[in-house]
Design a protein around this motif. Sequence first.
Motif, PDB file in Angstrom:
ATOM      1  N   VAL A  25       0.849  -1.118   0.017  1.00 16.76           N
ATOM      2  CA  VAL A  25       0.073   0.019   0.146  1.00 16.76           C
ATOM      3  C   VAL A  25       0.810   1.163   0.089  1.00 16.76           C
ATOM      4  O   VAL A  25       1.681   1.408   0.924  1.00 16.76           O
ATOM      5  CB  VAL A  25      -0.934  -0.141   1.172  1.00 16.76           C
ATOM      6  N   VAL A  72       2.615  -4.295   3.373  1.00 16.50           N
ATOM      7  CA  VAL A  72       1.578  -4.321   4.432  1.00 16.50           C
ATOM      8  C   VAL A  72       1.353  -6.223   4.713  1.00 16.50           C
ATOM      9  O   VAL A  72       0.708  -6.336   5.766  1.00 16.50           O
ATOM     10  CB  VAL A  72       0.312  -3.782   4.216  1.00 16.50           C
ATOM     11  N   SER A  73       1.824  -6.983   3.809  1.00 16.68           N
ATOM     12  CA  SER A  73       1.488  -8.588   3.911  1.00 16.68           C
ATOM     13  C   SER A  73       2.436  -9.095   3.128  1.00 16.68           C
ATOM     14  O   SER A  73       2.965  -8.762   2.114  1.00 16.68           O
ATOM     15  CB  SER A  73       0.021  -8.598   3.704  1.00 16.68           C
ATOM     16  N   GLU A 119      -3.444  -3.625  11.147  1.00 15.63           N
ATOM     17  CA  GLU A 119      -4.244  -2.508  10.666  1.00 15.63           C
ATOM     18  C   GLU A 119      -4.827  -2.683   9.221  1.00 15.63           C
ATOM     19  O   GLU A 119      -5.918  -2.237   8.794  1.00 15.63           O
ATOM     20  CB  GLU A 119      -3.733  -1.052  10.776  1.00 15.63           C
ATOM     21  N   TYR A 120      -4.213  -3.844   8.716  1.00 16.37           N
ATOM     22  CA  TYR A 120      -4.715  -4.163   7.219  1.00 16.37           C
ATOM     23  C   TYR A 120      -5.743  -5.573   7.015  1.00 16.37           C
ATOM     24  O   TYR A 120      -5.696  -6.098   6.307  1.00 16.37           O
ATOM     25  CB  TYR A 120      -3.597  -4.158   6.546  1.00 16.37           C
ATOM     26  N   ARG A 121      -5.836  -6.202   8.448  1.00 13.66           N
ATOM     27  CA  ARG A 121      -6.550  -7.394   8.478  1.00 13.66           C
ATOM     28  C   ARG A 121      -7.964  -6.927   8.269  1.00 13.66           C
ATOM     29  O   ARG A 121      -8.756  -5.990   8.285  1.00 13.66           O
ATOM     30  CB  ARG A 121      -6.274  -8.010   9.730  1.00 13.66           C
ATOM     31  N   TYR A 130      -9.430  -7.256   5.438  1.00 12.26           N
ATOM     32  CA  TYR A 130      -9.784  -6.760   4.301  1.00 12.26           C
ATOM     33  C   TYR A 130      -9.875  -7.355   2.974  1.00 12.26           C
ATOM     34  O   TYR A 130      -9.930  -7.059   1.889  1.00 12.26           O
ATOM     35  CB  TYR A 130      -8.855  -5.305   3.817  1.00 12.26           C
ATOM     36  N   ILE A 136      -6.832  -9.169   2.075  1.00 13.97           N
ATOM     37  CA  ILE A 136      -5.720  -9.046   1.535  1.00 13.97           C
ATOM     38  C   ILE A 136      -4.796 -10.337   1.793  1.00 13.97           C
ATOM     39  O   ILE A 136      -4.307 -11.007   0.735  1.00 13.97           O
ATOM     40  CB  ILE A 136      -4.818  -7.680   2.075  1.00 13.97           C
TER      41      ILE A 136
END
Length: 101
Positions: free
Chosen positions: A44, A49-50, A77-79, A81, A83
């Motif tokens: 991102v 982020v992953s 904070e990106y879980r 969604y 991804i």
Amino acid sequence: MYEAIFIPEWISAPSKDIINQPDLQVYVKDFGKNKGDLCLVAQVSDKIVSAVWVRIMNDYGHIDNETPSFAISLLKEYRNYGIGTELIKQMLMKLKLAGYK
């Protein structure tokens, strides 16, 4: 790699230097030098982020010497969604195309 460690809610998180322990280094040490080492990342802006990575190794989930083990790491904070799910799907497709069962 720290975000890939499962830590139950009722347990205090270990310090981040836990990733230096030999039983966790098996997931990343000399990554890319062995047949079957593959990694995909989600980014991102300029931030990764992953990541999902696979390698054939003798880890906790070892099946045999022909089946790669999965590891996935996703910043909190990106879980939730999708991804991680998408990275796993893409890696499964990549493994299938490479001939893995």
